[in-house]
Design a protein around this motif. Structure first.
Motif, mmCIF file in Angstrom:
data_model
loop_
_atom_site.group_PDB
_atom_site.id
_atom_site.type_symbol
_atom_site.label_atom_id
_atom_site.label_comp_id
_atom_site.label_asym_id
_atom_site.label_seq_id
_atom_site.Cartn_x
_atom_site.Cartn_y
_atom_site.Cartn_z
ATOM 1 N N ASP A 1 0.840 -1.198 0.000
ATOM 2 C CA ASP A 1 0.000 0.000 0.000
ATOM 3 C C ASP A 1 0.874 1.245 0.000
ATOM 4 N N PHE A 2 0.328 2.344 -0.493
ATOM 5 C CA PHE A 2 1.071 3.605 -0.559
ATOM 6 C C PHE A 2 0.385 4.726 0.215
ATOM 7 N N GLU A 3 -0.784 4.459 0.758
ATOM 8 C CA GLU A 3 -1.494 5.464 1.546
ATOM 9 C C GLU A 3 -1.111 5.319 3.013
ATOM 10 N N PRO A 4 -0.527 6.348 3.626
ATOM 11 C CA PRO A 4 -0.236 6.261 5.048
ATOM 12 C C PRO A 4 -1.483 5.897 5.845
ATOM 13 N N GLY A 5 -1.331 4.932 6.729
ATOM 14 C CA GLY A 5 -2.459 4.458 7.508
ATOM 15 C C GLY A 5 -3.126 3.236 6.936
ATOM 16 N N ALA A 6 -2.843 2.923 5.681
ATOM 17 C CA ALA A 6 -3.390 1.711 5.074
ATOM 18 C C ALA A 6 -2.659 0.487 5.643
ATOM 19 N N PRO A 7 -3.324 -0.673 5.683
ATOM 20 C CA PRO A 7 -2.753 -1.837 6.381
ATOM 21 C C PRO A 7 -1.377 -2.267 5.889
ATOM 22 N N ALA A 8 -1.130 -2.224 4.580
ATOM 23 C CA ALA A 8 0.136 -2.734 4.055
ATOM 24 C C ALA A 8 1.120 -1.617 3.725
ATOM 25 N N PHE A 9 0.917 -0.455 4.331
ATOM 26 C CA PHE A 9 1.868 0.641 4.137
ATOM 27 C C PHE A 9 3.129 0.333 4.946
ATOM 28 N N ALA A 10 4.259 0.139 4.256
ATOM 29 C CA ALA A 10 5.533 -0.178 4.903
ATOM 30 C C ALA A 10 5.441 -1.403 5.809
ATOM 31 N N TYR A 11 4.628 -2.379 5.405
ATOM 32 C CA TYR A 11 4.420 -3.559 6.252
ATOM 33 C C TYR A 11 5.577 -4.542 6.172
ATOM 34 N N ALA A 12 6.014 -4.863 4.964
ATOM 35 C CA ALA A 12 7.140 -5.792 4.780
ATOM 36 C C ALA A 12 8.029 -5.231 3.689
ATOM 37 N N SER A 13 9.330 -5.306 3.880
ATOM 38 C CA SER A 13 10.252 -4.723 2.913
ATOM 39 C C SER A 13 10.325 -5.560 1.646
ATOM 40 N N PHE A 14 10.694 -4.899 0.560
ATOM 41 C CA PHE A 14 10.901 -5.623 -0.696
ATOM 42 C C PHE A 14 11.964 -6.700 -0.512
ATOM 43 N N ALA A 15 13.056 -6.369 0.160
ATOM 44 C CA ALA A 15 14.154 -7.327 0.321
ATOM 45 C C ALA A 15 13.699 -8.579 1.054
ATOM 46 N N ASP A 16 12.923 -8.408 2.096
ATOM 47 C CA ASP A 16 12.441 -9.577 2.842
ATOM 48 C C ASP A 16 11.475 -10.405 2.004
ATOM 49 N N ARG A 17 10.568 -9.733 1.314
ATOM 50 C CA ARG A 17 9.610 -10.459 0.499
ATOM 51 C C ARG A 17 10.308 -11.239 -0.619
ATOM 52 N N GLU A 18 11.252 -10.588 -1.285
ATOM 53 C CA GLU A 18 11.952 -11.274 -2.370
ATOM 54 C C GLU A 18 12.771 -12.445 -1.842
ATOM 55 N N ARG A 19 13.459 -12.246 -0.739
ATOM 56 C CA ARG A 19 14.285 -13.330 -0.182
ATOM 57 C C ARG A 19 13.441 -14.547 0.167
ATOM 58 N N ILE A 20 12.309 -14.314 0.798
ATOM 59 C CA ILE A 20 11.464 -15.434 1.233
ATOM 60 C C ILE A 20 10.850 -16.158 0.037
ATOM 61 N N VAL A 21 10.363 -15.406 -0.943
ATOM 62 C CA VAL A 21 9.723 -16.043 -2.097
ATOM 63 C C VAL A 21 10.755 -16.747 -2.968
ATOM 64 N N ARG A 22 11.888 -16.112 -3.223
ATOM 65 C CA ARG A 22 12.916 -16.760 -4.049
ATOM 66 C C ARG A 22 13.473 -18.007 -3.348
ATOM 67 N N GLY A 23 13.603 -17.935 -2.054
ATOM 68 C CA GLY A 23 14.071 -19.108 -1.321
ATOM 69 C C GLY A 23 13.100 -20.264 -1.436
ATOM 70 N N ALA A 24 11.801 -19.956 -1.301
ATOM 71 C CA ALA A 24 10.793 -21.005 -1.451
ATOM 72 C C ALA A 24 10.793 -21.570 -2.863
ATOM 73 N N ALA A 25 11.002 -20.699 -3.854
ATOM 74 C CA ALA A 25 11.047 -21.168 -5.244
ATOM 75 C C ALA A 25 12.180 -22.172 -5.442
ATOM 76 N N GLU A 26 13.307 -21.929 -4.822
ATOM 77 C CA GLU A 26 14.438 -22.858 -4.931
ATOM 78 C C GLU A 26 14.127 -24.190 -4.253
ATOM 79 N N ARG A 27 13.426 -24.143 -3.120
ATOM 80 C CA ARG A 27 13.110 -25.375 -2.398
ATOM 81 C C ARG A 27 12.071 -26.223 -3.118
ATOM 82 N N TRP A 28 11.065 -25.571 -3.660
ATOM 83 C CA TRP A 28 9.912 -26.297 -4.172
ATOM 84 C C TRP A 28 9.961 -26.569 -5.668
ATOM 85 N N GLY A 29 10.764 -25.806 -6.411
ATOM 86 C CA GLY A 29 10.861 -26.033 -7.845
ATOM 87 C C GLY A 29 11.235 -27.456 -8.211
ATOM 88 N N PRO A 30 12.276 -28.030 -7.592
ATOM 89 C CA PRO A 30 12.644 -29.411 -7.923
ATOM 90 C C PRO A 30 11.560 -30.432 -7.583
#
Length: 287
Positions: free
Chosen positions: A49-78
């Motif tokens: 979200d980009f509206e201050p006060g909205a639930p997902a405004f600054a909720y999780a960083s891009f770096a954390d989201r990418e790390r977690i999803v890419r890591g899962a992709a490596e585990r589950w792809g095979p």
């Protein structure tokens, strides 16, 4: 709710993990469900979200989201489950510049732009009854539909999510049937999608709610095809483990009945769109 969890389908392109404020699901829970049910590919599309006060405004960083999803992709792809790093970005013209800047700085496999309930929305539970009273259907949906048109025309997104999500906020003051009876109100949205080449999402989460129909309903998907729309995605918009794939086969049936034979997805940052062939499904959406 009755069991409508899909099996043996190629893609669920919309779901939320515990990296969204309104979900409590670990990414591996979805991956395990996909493996067990034969859903070959999933896109993780947590909220930003980009509206201050909205639930997902600054909720999780891009770096954390990418790390977690890419890591899962490596585990589950095979093991046979392909996981894509997507995002659902809340859109409003007042913060389009912020969305544009975010997407210029950060690369996703797949992007959904969606119009949600604003902090000061007329559709909030305490305001909606008074807002709809005495207004025409066009006036009622305009605050939401105008933003959906702008989102499609912006060219920022691969797909526009749940284009008539407003009917969820309006119920029971305005029935889904009343909106479906005015299909002309969807025309500017559909034209904007076709002209921009942005994909229409069939979002099956509405089948879980009291409204009892997908976003958008079958007639609107068929009209999109008539107008020349060729890019389409389908997602369950799961926020809970038991929602994974729920109603997804119904979405595939809606797409098939409208004449679509494939879905559209990007699979790598800045990558080209690819077609995901759709399997045959019956008219009931059950396989």
């Amino acid at each position: 709710m009755t069991d409508r969890q899909a099996r043996d389908l190629p893609l669920d392109a919309h779901m939320h993990t515990d990296m969204s404020p309104d979900s409590n699901v670990a990414i591996d829970t979805y991956a395990a469900a996909a493996l067990e049910r034969g859903i070959a590919e999933i896109a993780i599309t947590d909220h930003v979200d980009f509206e201050p006060g909205a639930p997902a405004f600054a909720y999780a960083s891009f770096a954390d989201r990418e790390r977690i999803v890419r890591g899962a992709a490596e585990r589950w792809g095979p093991q046979g489950v392909q996981i894509r790093f997507g995002v659902e970005l809340t859109y409003d013209r007042s913060w389009e510049a912020d969305v544009r800047d975010h997407l210029a700085r950060y690369a996703y496999d797949f992007t959904i732009g969606s119009v949600h309930d604003r902090v000061d929305s007329p559709y909030s539970p305490r305001r909606v009854a008074a807002f709809v009273d005495g207004r025409s259907m066009a006036e009622i949906v305009a605050p939401s539909f105008d933003e959906v048109v702008a989102a499609a025309r912006s060219g920022l997104f691969d797909a526009i999510g749940h284009i008539d999500n407003v009917k969820r906020y309006l119920f029971p003051h305005v029935s889904p049937a009343a909106l479906t009876a005015a299909p002309e109100l969807y025309e500017p949205i559909l034209h904007a999608l076709v002209e921009s080449g942005t994909a229409l999402e069939i979002n099956t989460s509405g089948l879980r709610y009291a409204i009892g129909e997908a976003f958008p309903p079958p007639a609107i998907v068929a009209r999109f095809r008539e107008l020349g729309g060729r890019a389409i995605t389908i997602g369950s918009d799961a926020h809970r483990a038991e929602h994974f794939g729920w109603g997804l086969a119904d979405g595939y049936a809606i797409a098939a009945e409208a004449g679509f034979t494939e879905l559209t997805l990007r699979r790598a940052p800045a990558g080209a769109r690819v077609g995901v062939p759709m399997p045959h499904v019956g008219t009931t959406g059950r396989r």
